[in-house]
Design a protein around this motif. Structure first.
Motif, PDB file in Angstrom:
ATOM      1  N   ALA A 124     -76.471 -42.222  -9.258  1.00  0.00           N
ATOM      2  CA  ALA A 124     -75.434 -42.886 -10.391  1.00  0.00           C
ATOM      3  C   ALA A 124     -75.549 -44.548 -10.372  1.00  0.00           C
ATOM      4  CB  ALA A 124     -74.571 -43.276  -8.878  1.00  0.00           C
ATOM      5  N   THR A 133     -68.825 -47.185 -12.672  1.00  0.00           N
ATOM      6  CA  THR A 133     -69.101 -47.043 -11.076  1.00  0.00           C
ATOM      7  C   THR A 133     -69.673 -48.120 -10.019  1.00  0.00           C
ATOM      8  OG1 THR A 133     -71.319 -46.346 -11.008  1.00  0.00           O
ATOM      9  CG2 THR A 133     -69.378 -44.631 -11.315  1.00  0.00           C
ATOM     10  N   PHE A 136     -75.774 -42.720  -4.842  1.00  0.00           N
ATOM     11  CA  PHE A 136     -74.569 -42.275  -4.662  1.00  0.00           C
ATOM     12  C   PHE A 136     -72.940 -43.299  -4.922  1.00  0.00           C
ATOM     13  CE2 PHE A 136     -77.744 -40.187  -1.902  1.00  0.00           C
ATOM     14  CZ  PHE A 136     -76.950 -38.835  -2.272  1.00  0.00           C
ATOM     15  N   CYS A 168     -67.753 -40.469  -4.442  1.00  0.00           N
ATOM     16  CA  CYS A 168     -68.724 -39.444  -4.405  1.00  0.00           C
ATOM     17  C   CYS A 168     -68.874 -39.014  -2.490  1.00  0.00           C
ATOM     18  CB  CYS A 168     -69.613 -40.014  -4.792  1.00  0.00           C
ATOM     19  SG  CYS A 168     -71.497 -38.446  -4.450  1.00  0.00           S
ATOM     20  N   ALA A 171     -72.793 -34.441  -0.038  1.00  0.00           N
ATOM     21  CA  ALA A 171     -74.045 -35.352  -0.626  1.00  0.00           C
ATOM     22  C   ALA A 171     -75.105 -34.315   0.701  1.00  0.00           C
ATOM     23  CB  ALA A 171     -74.915 -36.259  -0.713  1.00  0.00           C
ATOM     24  N   ASN A 189     -76.019 -34.874  -7.537  1.00  0.00           N
ATOM     25  CA  ASN A 189     -74.947 -35.627  -8.157  1.00  0.00           C
ATOM     26  C   ASN A 189     -75.040 -36.528  -9.625  1.00  0.00           C
ATOM     27  OD1 ASN A 189     -74.994 -38.825  -8.434  1.00  0.00           O
ATOM     28  ND2 ASN A 189     -75.038 -38.754  -6.378  1.00  0.00           N
TER      29      ASN A 189
END
Lengths: 660, 420, 167
Positions: B246, B276, B320, B324, B329, C87
């Motif tokens: 990210a 984010t 991340f 999330c 994950a 992701n």
């Protein structure tokens, strides 16, 4: 010598010993699946976890792959080690089916034992079980892949130890699969060992599945009588039927393994048409009457023709006790002849071996593994001594060159599990450059001069014999001046014979009366005999045989002879599992014996051949001998059947072996 | 900023042999052959502080020093280009821009180790890198920098490329040796270590691409210079960091070891993806533990990252963002490791699918309180496996339990994924 | 049956190797390129060239993810499901691919054109989500880009089955 402490016990072991083996040496069994003393280290199952409390390494370690070192303090019962082992079982049981009640391995299953021992009883994994398709692996071994715990023992044995190439491991991760490229019989002549070596029920013996449970079996330490290697094995017998045969450890002779012939060829012993009753002129009678008749006929024969016309005939499949008793029988008549072999080549070669071999120049099968040069000299290895092949393979893998001087007539077409350098003569082999050379040959086929050449180089001999007790028979033959039967025929003196477990061809016996014959097989000779005496097979006998390297080995009676209680199932009979019925025998097997009270086992009159001889001798006026191992043979009485056998050379120290 | 590995890079294309040579390429090899003994080359690498860039971070020079020089028979060098650790793509970027540093580095290593024949083991899917290398090998050979009697000296080396058919486990050095020998790529038992008994039984060194590509600069400019490139005292040299996840720009950059996570993210990566917020990252490829916002200022070097409970690994940073689900994950990572298990030992083969089953249930809202205990047991006992695959797989799970247990419990309590 | 020329090439490859086994992966890849997948026949031929049994070839073939022991479409579609692509949202791309192709993971399209399999990782973690079709990489994907890629690959026909070894 590393000193360590295992569960508070001080242990001292040879350098290189693993912690697992060190623990075993003081009676502590650390659970394990993938570890096997005969196979290369895998360290795959992770069950043998122990906790190292102090010393050069600490914490949880795999005891199978950890060499014992000074100062180690090992706990096999530490809670952390126990937890690791319990988890390994839990992991394995995620996919192992709960089919123990219908699994032929049940009761002799390591996974079963260690699951109970580890205390795993509740399933926490909530997913499905993995499943596989099974393969058809031939008529000997049943494949049930779902039971596999991936210890890799099978592939390590099959490919690495035995040199097979048609069975192995495919796939990866959770989908590893142990099998063949496609359905079909396993090609290795050692494939049956998969049954023994699998710690659970992936490979089960198809020839004996679902007949009995492990705890039902009668066992005894026995010795294979198919060839002169003398592999140690144990029959598993249920209600007088040999259900399975398993390998038995003898580090010098066969390691842990046996060949497929030893394991699956139960035909003769279970043969429903096996002659069970004594006969006089074809009429069944009891043993006493048959012996009386035979004694009387021998007596009459000698009266009419003279003892020089009489010959007693044994064979190399007769036990040592039988051979010795046959000598006693002959000695009862002044001029009677003794013969163990029909073919003079066999007789001479066998004899030659006993003359030439000594404790120094003879090689045990296991010695081959550490040889630095090996010669196969006119030998059909895979027929005449298959269990030598894995040892030769081991040496070959270590870089030892294997030479083959082939006799074209002997190329059996079977693949050897190692590569050979072809040589035309022994002279082409650089024997003198080796310090641990071994020449594998066959007593019948190797001329004395050639053996002298070998001896000159200092190479040791693995000289295979024509029969399982060929060495023993030859020793007795030497002691009693036995002659090849063909020679007796040529001399035209013999007019009557008494045969014990002999395979003489009937065609040679024109004009010769077969006064008596004792055997457990329905041989041609037994059909022709005036008096027939049934004897026991080696599995129903206690006795001794001497293998090609002069190793006397004791086999013990596994069960009393007689018709199998269950009767032999017509279904199996029809499949020829125990062979075609003999000519004139009914197509159906003998029925189950009627349930009537009786003191004797139906069809159970057979006795050991040497005992039949002893009773015959008594009836002929001799003394009843109850122990045939006397004189220089006496020390062999004490052979422990589970201690690996004893070389006989020390018994005959007085008679130095011939120089070559 | 000074670039070592990326010094010769041209935007959008591979550097040519001539360009590389014009910029001083192969001078290190010339210097070594004409001025240095093999031992001096090894000593320079030891002194430089260069550590294995594949992930283990062991001193490269010391690894070389374990190779016995007095055994009969050949010694071997294998360059490990089986870059299959999820998140890691640095070696590909390096080789797609410049195959020559590696070729020169391999040759130098062979000189130091007395190796006659080296292999470069390339993963599947790296066709461009492989083509570059194949071309580079031809050029080097034609220029007398490879093959028999290099630069008219007594020193000869051949380098072969081996193109794999794809499996993560092949990156484990002993599995790689088996793969190269054409056996099933299961790892081998250690000891014996490859340094004494490796490829075809001979002493063998296995080094990562980035590791070996650093060697020419060390020899050319000296170990002290290399060590001084680091931002922190413990570190040495530059490190390739490849970032994914990210962030605004997912880039592969060469930075001094000891650069902090924050500097990497805010600098070359241009910060987090717009809108984010940083939640966590994996600092060194799939088999390392999560780091959290409190670790943003940790210098990215082997020992400093290890001190906070993770590993620098391959330098593959996966970021991340807030929102999330780290249970999901971790499940993704465990699924990968379960699939890539070679199937040799029980804990890895059966334990990883067990963890996967438990995490799948938790993520799907069917988790139970006791599942956390099951996960903890696996984190502990999957360390006792045959090779490092399963312990590596447990690293992110360990991080999850350590830093995000609350998130895990939320899944169980709410009977659903709180992020969905 | 493989052409004599290919056989000679492979035998030369084996001869060049330090041990025959070393060439096993190369031989399998080249045979796969010839047949489209590693057929039973190909396994037999590999075994002969390498001096191994068919089972021993199978032991290797079934270990590697890029050796196919079952028929596959003309082109393999590999979708990366590694953590980086996860992701980056590979799941959306996968769903889209499955819908477009009408297959589940592991399936081959009805026209035999594509086989869809997951893989991890492609070493392009900065460019996810991504797929490879044949030997072409399509990265930074959106569903629209997936459609374009499929269209392009369909047009380029079925002549060249995927082959990783022909670098």
């Amino acid at each position: 010598m590393p000193k360590l402490i295992i569960d508070n016990l001080p242990v001292e072991v040879a350098p290189g010993t693993t912690v697992l083996e060190a623990a075993r040496s003081v009676g502590i069994t650390i659970p394990h699946f993938c570890y096997h003393p005969a196979l290369a280290l895998a360290s795959a199952c992770r069950l043998c976890a122990v906790k190292m409390l102090d010393g050069p390494v600490k914490g949880i370690q795999m005891s199978c792959s950890l060499p014992a070192q000074d100062g180690m303090v090992v706990s096999t019962t530490d809670p952390e080690a126990l937890k690791m082992r319990a988890l390994v079982i839990e992991w394995l049981m995620i996919n192992h089916p709960h089919d123990c009640p219908v699994c032929d391995e049940g009761g002799e299953c390591l996974l079963q034992d260690f699951t109970i021992a580890g205390g795993h009883s509740r399933r926490r994994y909530q997913g499905d079980k993995r499943t596989h398709r099974n393969q058809y692996l031939g008529e000997h071994i049943y494949h049930e892949m779902n039971r596999c715990i991936q210890c890799y023992r099978c592939v390590r044995f099959y490919q690495d130890y035995a040199g097979g190439t048609d069975f192995g491991v495919t796939g990866s991760a959770g989908r590893v699969y142990f099998g063949r490229f496609e359905d079909g019989p396993l090609e290795s002549p050692f494939s049956g060992n998969l049954v023994d070596i699998c710690p659970t029920g992936v490979f089960t013996d198809k020839t004996g599945r679902f007949r009995a449970r492990y705890w039902d079996y009668q066992f005894a330490p026995s010795v294979c009588q198919h060839c002169s290697v003398g592999c140690n094995l144990a029959p598993q017998v249920f209600q007088r039927e040999v259900i399975k045969i398993v390998g038995r450890r003898n580090d010098q002779v066969n390691s842990w393994f046996i060949c497929d012939r030893a394991r699956f060829d139960k035909k003769g012993i279970n043969d429903p048409s096996r002659p069970r009753a004594p006969r006089v002129d074809g009429e069944a009678t009891d043993y006493e009457a048959a012996l009386d008749a035979l004694a009387a006929r021998i007596y009459d024969f000698v009266e009419v023709h003279g003892p020089e016309s009489l010959a007693f005939v044994g064979s190399s499949r007769l036990s040592l006790e039988g051979c010795l008793m046959l000598g006693e029988l002959v000695a009862n008549f002044d001029a009677a002849s003794l013969s163990f072999y029909g073919d003079p080549a066999e007789a001479k070669g066998s004899q030659l071996a006993t003359e030439l071999l000594s404790g120094e120049n003879v090689a045990a099968p296991a010695d081959l593994a550490s040889a630095d040069c090996i010669v196969l000299l006119s030998v059909d290895l895979m027929n005449e001594g298959p269990m030598l092949a894995p040892f030769i393979r081991k040496a070959w893998l270590g870089g030892t060159k294997v030479y083959r001087i082939a006799d074209p007539a002997l190329l059996s077409g079977q693949q050897l599990p190692f590569d050979c350098i072809e040589a035309a003569t022994l002279a082409e082999v650089p024997l003198e450059q080796a310090s641990r050379a071994i020449v594998v040959c066959h007593a019948t086929r190797t001329p004395r001069e050639e053996l002298s050449d070998v001896a000159a180089t200092g190479a040791r001999l693995a000289m295979l014999q024509p029969g399982p007790n060929g060495f023993g028979a030859a020793l007795v033959a030497r002691e009693h001046g036995a002659r090849p039967f063909d020679e007796l025929l040529a001399a035209r003196k013999v007019r009557g014979i008494v045969a014990f477990e002999s395979d003489l061809p009937v065609a040679n016996l024109k004009g010769i009366t077969v006064l008596g014959c004792a055997d457990w097989q329905a041989t041609e000779l037994s059909q022709k005999a005036g008096v027939f005496l049934p004897t026991t097979t080696w599995m129903e006998s206690t006795g001794t045989s001497i293998n090609f390297e002069g190793r006397a080995q004791r086999f013990e009676r596994a069960f009393r002879p007689g018709y199998p209680l269950k009767g032999l199932d017509a279904k199996y009979y029809a499949q020829s599992r125990y062979g075609e019925p003999a000519p004139g025998q009914p197509k159906t097997p003998p029925p189950q014996p009627p349930r009537i009270p009786r003191g004797e086992i139906p069809g159970g009159q057979e006795i050991e051949a040497w005992k039949a001889m002893a009773r015959l001798l008594e009836k002929l006026g001799g003394e009843l001998i109850v122990e045939p191992l006397t004189g220089s043979w006496q020390p062999l009485r004490d052979i422990d059947p589970e201690a690996g056998g004893e070389r006989i050379f020390s018994l005959f120290k007085s008679s130095e072996p011939d120089t070559l | 900023m000074e670039q070592v590995l990326f010094r010769h890079n041209r935007p959008g294309r591979v550097v040519t042999f001539k360009e590389y040579c014009d910029e001083g390429g192969f001078n290190a090899l010339r210097k070594a052959i004409s001025e240095m003994t093999p031992n001096e080359v090894q000593q320079a690498v030891i002194d430089s502080g260069l550590r294995g860039r594949g992930g283990a971070g062991f001193s490269t020079g010391r690894k070389w020093s374990f190779v016995p020089r007095d055994l009969p028979g050949p010694r071997w060098l294998i360059c490990n280009c089986d870059e299959m650790e999820p998140g890691t793509y640095k070696d590909r970027v390096l080789l797609e821009h410049n195959p020559y540093s590696l070729i020169e580095g391999v040759t130098l290593a062979c000189y130091a180790l007395g190796v006659r024949h080296a292999f470069i083991f390339i993963r599947r899917g790296y066709e461009k890198a492989a083509n570059n290398l194949a071309q580079g090998l031809i050029e080097a050979k034609e220029a007398g920098l490879l093959g028999k009697r290099i630069l008219a000296s007594e020193f000869s080396v051949d380098i072969d490329l081996h193109l794999s058919a794809g499996r993560y486990i092949c990156g484990e050095e002993t599995a790689l040796i088996n793969a190269l020998e054409g056996k099933r790529p299961n790892p081998r038992s250690k000891p014996p270590f490859p340094a004494t008994k490796g490829l075809w039984g001979g002493p063998t060194v296995v080094n990562n691409v980035e590791t070996l590509a650093n060697v020419p600069a060390i020899i050319a400019k000296g170990p002290g210079w290399f060590k001084g490139l680091a931002r922190n005292a413990e570190g040495a040299g530059m490190k390739l960091f490849c970032v994914s996840g990210a962030v605004k720009n997912r880039v592969c950059v060469e930075l001094p070891t000891g650069t902090t996570l924050r500097e990497i993210i805010d600098g070359p990566c241009g910060g987090m993806k717009p809108g984010t917020k940083f939640k966590a990252c994996i600092p060194g490829g799939a088999s390392t533990q999560f780091l959290t916002p409190e670790h943003l200022d940790v210098p990215m070097d082997y020992d400093t990252v290890a001190k906070v409970g993770s590993r620098l690994g391959s330098g593959a940073i996966i970021v991340f963002e807030e929102g999330c689900c780290l249970v999901a994950a971790t499940l993704n990572l465990i699924t990968f490791f379960a699939r890539e298990s070679c199937g040799w030992c029980t804990p890895c083969r059966e334990g990883l699918p067990f963890v996967k089953e438990v995490l799948t249930r938790i993520e799907a809202g069917a988790g139970e309180e006791r599942d956390i205990e099951i996960l903890r047991e696996h984190v502990k006992y999957l360390n006792y496996t045959f090779c490092a695959l399963a312990p590596g797989a447990m690293a992110p799970l360990d991080g999850l339990l350590r830093h995000f247990e609350a998130e895990l419990r939320e899944h169980i309590v709410q009977r659903k994924c709180p992020f969905k | 049956m493989i052409p004599e020329q290919l056989k000679k090439t492979l035998e030369a490859r084996v001869a060049h190797a330090f041990s025959a086994r070393e060439a096993a992966v190369d031989v399998m890849k080249d045979l796969q390129f010839h047949y489209g997948w590693l057929t039973d026949e190909a396994v037999g031929e590999a075994a002969e060239i390498l001096g191994l049994s068919r089972l021993q070839v199978e032991e290797l073939a079934t270990f590697y993810e890029m050796i196919y022991r079952r028929p596959v479409g003309n082109k393999m579609i590999h979708i990366c499901d590694s953590i980086s692509c996860w992701n980056a949202g590979y799941e959306k791309i996968l769903d889209h691919l499955k819908a477009r192709l009408g297959v589940e993971v592991g399936g081959t399209t009805a026209d035999g054109q594509f086989t869809l399999v997951p893989c991890c990782c492609m070493g392009r973690c900065g460019d996810g989500p991504l797929i490879s079709i044949g030997s072409t990489i399509y990265d930074n994907l959106t569903p629209e880009l997936v459609d374009q890629a499929l269209e392009l690959e369909r047009l380029s026909g079925s002549a060249a089955p995927e082959h990783q070894g022909q670098a």
